[in-house]
Design an enzyme around this catalytic site. Structure first.
Site, PDB file in Angstrom:
ATOM      1  N   CYS A   4       1.105  -1.098   0.082  1.00  0.00           N
ATOM      2  CA  CYS A   4      -0.027  -0.138   0.279  1.00  0.00           C
ATOM      3  C   CYS A   4       0.893   1.231   0.107  1.00  0.00           C
ATOM      4  O   CYS A   4       1.197   1.672   1.028  1.00  0.00           O
ATOM      5  CB  CYS A   4      -0.995  -0.119   1.232  1.00  0.00           C
ATOM      6  SG  CYS A   4      -2.064   1.469   1.247  1.00  0.00           S
ATOM      7  N   CYS A  21      -0.277   4.229   1.929  1.00  0.00           N
ATOM      8  CA  CYS A  21      -0.292   4.015   3.433  1.00  0.00           C
ATOM      9  C   CYS A  21       1.211   4.254   3.928  1.00  0.00           C
ATOM     10  O   CYS A  21       1.334   5.194   4.760  1.00  0.00           O
ATOM     11  CB  CYS A  21      -0.743   2.487   4.011  1.00  0.00           C
ATOM     12  SG  CYS A  21      -2.505   2.076   3.455  1.00  0.00           S
ATOM     13  N   ASP A  22       1.844   3.768   3.054  1.00  0.00           N
ATOM     14  CA  ASP A  22       3.495   3.732   3.848  1.00  0.00           C
ATOM     15  C   ASP A  22       4.564   4.577   2.835  1.00  0.00           C
ATOM     16  O   ASP A  22       5.609   4.706   3.430  1.00  0.00           O
ATOM     17  CB  ASP A  22       3.976   2.123   3.677  1.00  0.00           C
ATOM     18  CG  ASP A  22       2.978   1.196   4.354  1.00  0.00           C
ATOM     19  OD1 ASP A  22       2.241   1.883   5.372  1.00  0.00           O
ATOM     20  OD2 ASP A  22       2.926   0.057   3.979  1.00  0.00           O
TER      21      ASP A  22
END
Lengths: 323, 108
Positions: A133, A136-137
Site C-alpha cells: 500500500c 499508506c506507507d
C-alpha cells in the site's frame, strides 16, 4: 430474516445495495470491520470513474456510495463474515461478533486480495519495508530508494505516487513490456524519478530488521544482482477472495466464482456474485459497480418468483413493527 | 479514527516511556485509510480492558521524531511499551478478534 444480504462493500457491494434498497428489498450489507470500502480506500485520485471529470479520491468515492446506499434504506454492519451456509432456501451468515443473520438471497462481492510474491523474507519483513500500500506507507520513504514490483495499472500508480517521497523509484517487471494503460505508461515514462528494470524477478528480500535490498534475477541471463532499496512495494495483481465459499460455490479455472453467462447467478440457487470476485479480466471500479447492478436485479427477479410462504419469512423490521 | 489521547514528540517520554502502566501507542496519520478503520476497534479494546492496557495515539506527520526513532515504515503500527521498552509490535489494520489475539498477553 432478510430478503437480501450483501457481503462486501466495494463498488460492487454498495452498488448492489443501492439497487436492492431502491427495490425495497431492505438489504443488509456486511461491510467488513477494517476493510470496508474495499480496495479504493487505499487509493488516492481515481480518474476513470465516470461522472468525476476532475477525479475523485478513492475513499471519498466509497463514502459517497455508502451514503447513497444508506439514503435508500440499506443497513450496514461493520463486521467480518466468518461462516456462510448457502444451501437451501434460507441462507445463514455468521459474523465475527457471533451474530447470525438469515436471508433468502446472498450477493457475494468480496473482491480480491493482494497477491504476494511468495518469498519467506517477504512475509517476515512485511511492515518493515515490504508493503502492498503505497498510499499508506509511501511517506516513510522520503529521500529513499524504493522498488515497485509489477507491470500493471496498480504498479504504475504506486510508482508515480511514490515519486512524491522517494528519490528513486525502480519499477521492476518480469517482462519487457507493461500491461498498464497507455495514460499511466506515458506518465511513468516521462517521470525522471522512475527507472525501469525489465525482465527481472525478485528472488530475495534482504534485511534483518528492515529491508536493506532485494535480489533481482534476470530472466534472460539468469544472473542475480542486488538492488539497494529500503522499500519494496508489491503490486503484482490480486486473487479473488473465495476462502469462505470455495467448497460451496463452483469456481472457474482462474479461481473466480463461476456465474451463468452475463448474469450473476452462481451454481447455488439464491446466491449471486458480483465484482472482482467473478472477474478475472477487467477489475475496474466501474465494471464492479455494473456487476453489482446485475446482481441486485437478478436477486430481485429470484425473490419475485419465490413462493409467498417463503417471502413471508423475510419481513422487514418496518413491516414487522406494523403488524 | 481513534478517540484515544494524543501523545507527541514532546510528551512521549513522560506519557509513554516513563508510564508505570503497560501502554500501547497507535502510530497513525490522517491520510491513512486503514488507520481510520482500525481506530474505533482500538477504542473498543481500550474501553473493555482499561484496567490492563492504556491506548494512546501518535500522529506520525506531526511527530516525525518519535516515528523515526521507532522505525515506523508502515501504518497503522501499534507498539506496546512496558517500562520504556517495546514489548510487542502489531502492524496493519486487523479485525477485532485478530487484534485481541495479538494482544492477548496484555489483555488477560
Amino acid at each position: 430474516m432478510r430478503q437480501v444480504i450483501i457481503v462486501g462493500s466495494g463498488p460492487a457491494g454498495y452498488t448492489a445495495a443501492i439497487y436492492a434498497a431502491r427495490a425495497n428489498l431492505n438489504p443488509l450489507v456486511i461491510a467488513s470491520s477494517v476493510e470496508f470500502g474495499g480496495e479504493l480506500m487505499k487509493t488516492t485520485e481515481v480518474e476513470n470513474f465516470p461522472g468525476f471529470p476532475d477525479g475523485v479520491m478513492g475513499p471519498d468515492l466509497m463514502v459517497k456510495m455508502q451514503e447513497q446506499a444508506e439514503k435508500f434504506g440499506a443497513e450496514i454492519v461493520y463486521d467480518d463474515v466468518t461462516k456462510l451456509e448457502l444451501e437451501g432456501d434460507v441462507k445463514r451468515v455468521t459474523l465475527g461478533n457471533g451474530d447470525v443473520h438469515e436471508a433468502l438471497t446472498i450477493i457475494y462481492a468480496t473482491g480480491s486480495a493482494y497477491r504476494k510474491l511468495g518469498l519467506d523474507d517477504e512475509t517476515r519483513l512485511s511492515g518493515y519495508g515490504v508493503s502492498w500500500c503505497a498510499t499508506c506507507d509511501g511517506a516513510f520513504f522520503k529521500q529513499k530508494k524504493v522498488a515497485v514490483i509489477g507491470g500493471g495499472d496498480s504498479a504504475l500508480e504506486e510508482a508515480t505516487f511514490l515519486t512524491r517521497f522517494a528519490d528513486i523509484v525502480y519499477l521492476v517487471h518480469r517482462r519487457n513490456k507493461l500491461r498498464a494503460s497507455a495514460a499511466l505508461q506515458d506518465r511513468a515514462f516521462a517521470d525522471p524519478k522512475i527507472q525501469f528494470l525489465w525482465n527481472k524477478e525478485v528472488a530475495h528480500v534482504y534485511g534483518d530488521e528492515k529491508v536493506t535490498g532485494i535480489g533481482l534475477l534476470d530472466t534472460e541471463t539468469g544472473e542475480e544482482k542486488t538492488l539497494d532499496v529500503t522499500g519494496m512495494f508489491v503490486a503484482i495483481g490480486a486473487d479473488p477472495r473465495t476462502h469462505l465459499i470455495h467448497d460451496q460455490l463452483e469456481l472457474t479455472a482462474e479461481g473466480t466464482i463461476k456465474v451463468d453467462g452475463r448474469s450473476s447467478r452462481t451454481n447455488v440457487e439464491g446466491v449471486f456474485a458480483a465484482g472482482d470476485v467473478i472477474d478475472p479480466t477487467y477489475k475496474q471500479a466501474a465494471t464492479a459497480a455494473g456487476s453489482g447492478v446485475v446482481a441486485a436485479l437478478d436477486a430481485e427477479k429470484y425473490l419475485a418468483e419465490l413462493s409467498p410462504e417463503l417471502l413471508a419469512l423475510a419481513t422487514t423490521p418496518a413491516e414487522a413493527a406494523a403488524v | 479514527m481513534s478517540t484515544a489521547k494524543d501523545v507527541t514528540d514532546a510528551t512521549f517520554q513522560t506519557e509513554v516511556l516513563d508510564s508505570e502502566k503497560t501502554i500501547m501507542v497507535d502510530f497513525w496519520a490522517e491520510w491513512c485509510g486503514p488507520c481510520r478503520a482500525v481506530g474505533p476497534i482500538l477504542d473498543q479494546i481500550a474501553a473493555e480492558h482499561s484496567e490492563k492496557l492504556s491506548i494512546v495515539k501518535l500522529n506520525v506527520d506531526d511527530n516525525p521524531e518519535t516515528a523515526m526513532k521507532y522505525g515506523i515504515t508502515s501504518i497503522p503500527a501499534m507498539k506496546v511499551y512496558r517500562g520504556g521498552e517495546v514489548v510487542k509490535t502489531v502492524i496493519g489494520a486487523k479485525p477485532k478478534p485478530a487484534l485481541e489475539a495479538d494482544l492477548a498477553e496484555f489483555l488477560a
